[in-house]
Design a protein around this motif. Sequence first.
Motif, mmCIF file in Angstrom:
data_model
loop_
_atom_site.group_PDB
_atom_site.id
_atom_site.type_symbol
_atom_site.label_atom_id
_atom_site.label_comp_id
_atom_site.label_asym_id
_atom_site.label_seq_id
_atom_site.Cartn_x
_atom_site.Cartn_y
_atom_site.Cartn_z
ATOM 1 N N THR A 184 72.406 38.592 44.657
ATOM 2 C CA THR A 184 73.744 38.271 44.143
ATOM 3 C C THR A 184 74.025 36.797 44.404
ATOM 4 O O THR A 184 73.902 36.330 45.540
ATOM 5 N N ILE A 185 74.390 36.070 43.353
ATOM 6 C CA ILE A 185 74.603 34.626 43.458
ATOM 7 C C ILE A 185 75.998 34.279 42.949
ATOM 8 O O ILE A 185 76.388 34.688 41.854
ATOM 9 N N HIS A 186 76.734 33.517 43.760
ATOM 10 C CA HIS A 186 78.045 33.016 43.356
ATOM 11 C C HIS A 186 78.018 31.494 43.350
ATOM 12 O O HIS A 186 77.440 30.871 44.250
ATOM 13 N N VAL A 187 78.661 30.903 42.359
ATOM 14 C CA VAL A 187 78.784 29.450 42.262
ATOM 15 C C VAL A 187 80.265 29.087 42.301
ATOM 16 O O VAL A 187 81.090 29.735 41.654
ATOM 17 N N TYR A 188 80.581 28.035 43.065
ATOM 18 C CA TYR A 188 81.966 27.633 43.305
ATOM 19 C C TYR A 188 82.214 26.221 42.789
ATOM 20 O O TYR A 188 81.278 25.412 42.737
ATOM 21 N N PRO A 189 83.458 25.894 42.440
ATOM 22 C CA PRO A 189 83.769 24.533 41.973
ATOM 23 C C PRO A 189 83.877 23.569 43.148
ATOM 24 O O PRO A 189 84.946 23.039 43.462
ATOM 25 N N ALA A 190 82.763 23.363 43.833
ATOM 26 C CA ALA A 190 82.757 22.599 45.083
ATOM 27 C C ALA A 190 81.413 21.899 45.243
ATOM 28 O O ALA A 190 80.472 22.145 44.486
ATOM 29 N N GLY A 191 81.350 21.042 46.264
ATOM 30 C CA GLY A 191 80.131 20.307 46.542
ATOM 31 C C GLY A 191 79.358 20.896 47.704
ATOM 32 O O GLY A 191 79.672 21.981 48.195
ATOM 33 N N HIS A 192 78.349 20.155 48.170
ATOM 34 C CA HIS A 192 77.513 20.617 49.275
ATOM 35 C C HIS A 192 78.330 20.671 50.566
ATOM 36 O O HIS A 192 79.164 19.816 50.833
ATOM 37 N N GLY A 193 78.101 21.696 51.372
ATOM 38 C CA GLY A 193 78.798 21.817 52.646
ATOM 39 C C GLY A 193 80.245 22.245 52.507
ATOM 40 O O GLY A 193 81.041 22.032 53.434
ATOM 41 N N PHE A 194 80.598 22.880 51.400
ATOM 42 C CA PHE A 194 82.009 23.174 51.140
ATOM 43 C C PHE A 194 82.633 24.152 52.131
ATOM 44 O O PHE A 194 83.852 24.247 52.251
ATOM 45 N N ASN A 195 81.795 24.888 52.877
ATOM 46 C CA ASN A 195 82.351 25.851 53.828
ATOM 47 C C ASN A 195 82.803 25.217 55.140
ATOM 48 O O ASN A 195 83.555 25.821 55.899
ATOM 49 N N CYS A 196 82.355 24.006 55.425
ATOM 50 C CA CYS A 196 82.602 23.380 56.726
ATOM 51 C C CYS A 196 83.875 22.539 56.704
ATOM 52 O O CYS A 196 83.934 21.515 56.010
ATOM 53 N N ASP A 197 84.874 22.957 57.480
ATOM 54 C CA ASP A 197 86.155 22.252 57.477
ATOM 55 C C ASP A 197 86.121 20.949 58.269
ATOM 56 O O ASP A 197 87.139 20.269 58.405
ATOM 57 N N GLU A 198 84.945 20.566 58.772
ATOM 58 C CA GLU A 198 84.794 19.282 59.451
ATOM 59 C C GLU A 198 84.176 18.220 58.542
ATOM 60 O O GLU A 198 84.002 17.073 58.950
ATOM 61 N N ARG A 199 83.843 18.611 57.317
ATOM 62 C CA ARG A 199 83.184 17.697 56.396
ATOM 63 C C ARG A 199 84.129 17.278 55.282
ATOM 64 O O ARG A 199 85.031 18.021 54.879
ATOM 65 N N ALA A 200 83.902 16.086 54.760
ATOM 66 C CA ALA A 200 84.733 15.590 53.662
ATOM 67 C C ALA A 200 84.587 16.465 52.421
ATOM 68 O O ALA A 200 85.490 16.524 51.583
ATOM 69 N N SER A 201 83.470 17.164 52.299
ATOM 70 C CA SER A 201 83.208 18.012 51.136
ATOM 71 C C SER A 201 83.838 19.399 51.255
ATOM 72 O O SER A 201 83.668 20.242 50.366
ATOM 73 N N TYR A 202 84.564 19.635 52.336
ATOM 74 C CA TYR A 202 85.209 20.940 52.538
ATOM 75 C C TYR A 202 86.127 21.275 51.373
ATOM 76 O O TYR A 202 86.930 20.464 50.929
ATOM 77 N N ASP A 203 85.997 22.497 50.874
ATOM 78 C CA ASP A 203 86.857 23.000 49.807
ATOM 79 C C ASP A 203 87.476 24.304 50.302
ATOM 80 O O ASP A 203 86.802 25.333 50.373
ATOM 81 N N ALA A 204 88.737 24.244 50.685
ATOM 82 C CA ALA A 204 89.383 25.377 51.357
ATOM 83 C C ALA A 204 89.362 26.646 50.515
ATOM 84 O O ALA A 204 89.087 27.741 51.025
ATOM 85 N N GLU A 205 89.661 26.518 49.227
ATOM 86 C CA GLU A 205 89.717 27.704 48.369
ATOM 87 C C GLU A 205 88.334 28.328 48.207
ATOM 88 O O GLU A 205 88.172 29.550 48.328
ATOM 89 N N SER A 206 87.345 27.510 47.939
ATOM 90 C CA SER A 206 85.978 28.029 47.780
ATOM 91 C C SER A 206 85.461 28.607 49.085
ATOM 92 O O SER A 206 84.810 29.660 49.102
ATOM 93 N N LEU A 209 87.032 32.065 49.749
ATOM 94 C CA LEU A 209 86.465 33.102 48.886
ATOM 95 C C LEU A 209 85.035 33.440 49.308
ATOM 96 O O LEU A 209 84.663 34.623 49.384
ATOM 97 N N ALA A 210 84.230 32.421 49.613
ATOM 98 C CA ALA A 210 82.845 32.673 50.036
ATOM 99 C C ALA A 210 82.805 33.424 51.358
ATOM 100 O O ALA A 210 81.970 34.317 51.553
ATOM 101 N N TRP A 211 83.702 33.086 52.260
ATOM 102 C CA TRP A 211 83.738 33.768 53.555
ATOM 103 C C TRP A 211 84.146 35.231 53.385
ATOM 104 O O TRP A 211 83.556 36.122 54.000
ATOM 105 N N ARG A 212 85.150 35.491 52.533
ATOM 106 C CA ARG A 212 85.563 36.878 52.287
ATOM 107 C C ARG A 212 84.421 37.668 51.676
ATOM 108 O O ARG A 212 84.164 38.819 52.066
ATOM 109 N N ARG A 213 83.729 37.082 50.738
ATOM 110 C CA ARG A 213 82.589 37.765 50.125
ATOM 111 C C ARG A 213 81.484 38.013 51.150
ATOM 112 O O ARG A 213 80.827 39.064 51.122
#
Length: 224
Positions: A184-206, A209-213
């Motif tokens: 199962t593959i999901h793609v998000y409107p975000a960049g690399h490292g989007f799950n990490c809230d310590e990075r500039a690429s963090y995308d809260a919404e993505s 959703l990825a964490w819930r999944r």
Amino acid sequence: MGETITLEASDGHRLGAYLAQPEGMSKAGIVVIQEIFGVNSHIRSVCDRLAAEGYLAIAPAIFDRQQPGFESGYSEAEVATARKFLGSLDWDAFLRDTRAAAELVKDRGLPIGIVGFCLGGSIAYLAATRLDLFSAAVAFYGGRIADFADEAPSCPTLMHFGEKDGSIPMADVEAIRKKRPDCTIHVYPAGHGFNCDERASYDAESAALAWRRTLDWFDRTLAG
């Protein structure tokens, strides 16, 4: 919530690991595989969040073979330093260290899942194909998964990618989809490292959703 422990791999190598445990009984165990930044505050936070959901979580320090205790943040200089590890990737050693963490969970009689981020996402995928230990796997933006996509995971496998990821072309994601319809593959409107809230690429919404999944995946495959 967590503590630092020592593991021993099958070749005798001793490595550190961060272990987080829930307050009550663990419903399953999850091995958490780091990015190139070591078992840093972000990876420890992932473990703590999993423990809060009732999972034992353990993150082996897979760079201890090259530099014991290495961890870093995400400044430009720190990223440049961390990238030096990409020059000598020993996949077999990574899997030995991953196995050491999984064996700790196995010894406690718990079903085992694995989740990895960036380099760790690729290792999580490879572990799902080559180590007969896991009942579920999740890979966040694993840049080398396309190289290993001819190998079939032995457990249900979920992948998260960002469509704006400059280091993982969407052509690679589509190649993985084609080779691995069993995943199962999901793609998000975000960049690399989007799950990490310590990075500039963090995308809260993505990230949410990825964490819930991810939690739903583990709840269904490990604790269901």
